[in-house]
Write a protein that holds these residues in place. Structure first.
Motif, short mmCIF file in Angstrom:
data_model
loop_
_atom_site.label_atom_id
_atom_site.label_comp_id
_atom_site.label_asym_id
_atom_site.label_seq_id
_atom_site.Cartn_x
_atom_site.Cartn_y
_atom_site.Cartn_z
N ALA A 4 81.10 -11.02 105.93
CA ALA A 4 80.12 -10.23 105.15
C ALA A 4 79.96 -8.84 105.76
CB ALA A 4 78.79 -10.95 105.10
N GLY A 5 79.87 -8.75 107.09
CA GLY A 5 79.75 -7.45 107.74
C GLY A 5 80.97 -6.58 107.52
N LEU A 6 82.15 -7.22 107.56
CA LEU A 6 83.38 -6.48 107.33
C LEU A 6 83.46 -5.97 105.89
CD1 LEU A 6 86.15 -5.54 108.37
CD2 LEU A 6 87.05 -7.76 107.67
N VAL A 7 83.10 -6.82 104.93
CA VAL A 7 83.14 -6.42 103.52
C VAL A 7 82.14 -5.29 103.26
CG1 VAL A 7 82.63 -7.20 101.18
CG2 VAL A 7 84.03 -8.61 102.68
N LEU A 8 80.94 -5.40 103.82
CA LEU A 8 79.96 -4.33 103.66
C LEU A 8 80.45 -3.02 104.28
CD1 LEU A 8 76.63 -6.25 104.29
CD2 LEU A 8 77.46 -5.34 102.13
N LEU A 13 82.40 2.39 103.31
CA LEU A 13 83.39 3.45 103.54
C LEU A 13 83.97 3.96 102.22
CD1 LEU A 13 84.60 4.92 105.98
CD2 LEU A 13 86.55 3.40 105.79
N ILE A 14 84.23 3.05 101.29
CA ILE A 14 84.70 3.46 99.96
C ILE A 14 83.65 4.30 99.25
CG2 ILE A 14 85.33 2.61 97.67
CD1 ILE A 14 86.71 0.25 99.11
N GLY A 15 82.38 3.87 99.33
CA GLY A 15 81.30 4.64 98.73
C GLY A 15 81.17 6.02 99.34
N MET A 16 81.37 6.11 100.65
CA MET A 16 81.30 7.40 101.32
C MET A 16 82.43 8.31 100.86
SD MET A 16 82.47 9.19 104.56
CE MET A 16 83.72 8.01 104.70
N GLY A 38 74.88 -3.12 106.33
CA GLY A 38 76.16 -3.62 106.84
C GLY A 38 76.24 -3.55 108.34
N LEU A 39 75.70 -2.50 108.93
CA LEU A 39 75.68 -2.36 110.38
C LEU A 39 74.82 -3.45 111.02
CD1 LEU A 39 76.55 -0.59 112.80
CD2 LEU A 39 74.44 0.68 112.47
N ILE A 40 73.67 -3.73 110.43
CA ILE A 40 72.79 -4.77 110.97
C ILE A 40 73.45 -6.14 110.88
CG2 ILE A 40 70.60 -5.97 110.57
CD1 ILE A 40 69.45 -3.22 109.76
N VAL A 41 74.07 -6.43 109.74
CA VAL A 41 74.76 -7.71 109.57
C VAL A 41 75.91 -7.84 110.57
CG1 VAL A 41 76.20 -9.06 107.99
CG2 VAL A 41 74.10 -8.00 107.17
N GLN A 56 86.48 -8.90 113.61
CA GLN A 56 85.84 -8.58 112.33
C GLN A 56 84.48 -7.92 112.50
OE1 GLN A 56 85.97 -12.36 110.40
NE2 GLN A 56 87.93 -11.95 109.42
N PRO A 57 83.59 -8.43 113.36
CA PRO A 57 82.31 -7.71 113.52
C PRO A 57 82.48 -6.32 114.12
CG PRO A 57 82.13 -9.94 114.36
CD PRO A 57 83.57 -9.69 114.06
N LYS A 58 83.42 -6.16 115.05
CA LYS A 58 83.65 -4.84 115.63
C LYS A 58 84.13 -3.86 114.57
CE LYS A 58 85.04 -6.35 120.23
NZ LYS A 58 86.15 -6.40 121.18
N THR A 59 85.02 -4.31 113.71
CA THR A 59 85.51 -3.45 112.64
C THR A 59 84.40 -3.09 111.67
OG1 THR A 59 87.66 -4.54 112.83
CG2 THR A 59 87.28 -3.23 110.86
N GLY A 60 83.55 -4.06 111.34
CA GLY A 60 82.41 -3.78 110.46
C GLY A 60 81.46 -2.76 111.06
N ILE A 61 81.21 -2.88 112.37
CA ILE A 61 80.34 -1.93 113.06
C ILE A 61 80.93 -0.52 113.01
CG2 ILE A 61 79.44 -1.27 115.33
CD1 ILE A 61 79.17 -4.31 115.91
#
Length: 82
Positions: A4-8, A13-16, A38-41, A56-61
């Protein structure tokens, strides 16, 4: 939680990137809070000790942080609207 964090992060990033199109800078007002969630998750998933370490969490962060910083910069340069 990790996925979920990675998807967010990917979606923020796409929205940005969409908000970098001229006259769509206002989209960052929606994208930055989305990236903060997304950062919090991702941070919660990163600090979970019951799951083995994964990237995955590192990439999401990283993706959420990039979206927050560059989106904020775009809002600053565009005067909050453009």
């Amino acid at each position: 939680m990790r996925i979920a964090g990675l998807v967010l992060g990917i979606l923020s990033l796409i929205g940005m990137l969409i908000a970098f199109i001229p006259c769509l800078g206002w989209l960052n007002w929606l994208n930055i809070p989305f990236a903060v969630v997304g950062l919090i998750v991702s941070l919660i998933a990163y600090n979970d000790v019951t799951i083995q370490p994964n990237n995955q969490p590192k990439t999401g962060i990283i993706l959420c942080a990039i979206a927050i910083v560059l989106g904020g910069f775009r809002l600053l340069v565009g005067g909050g609207i453009f």
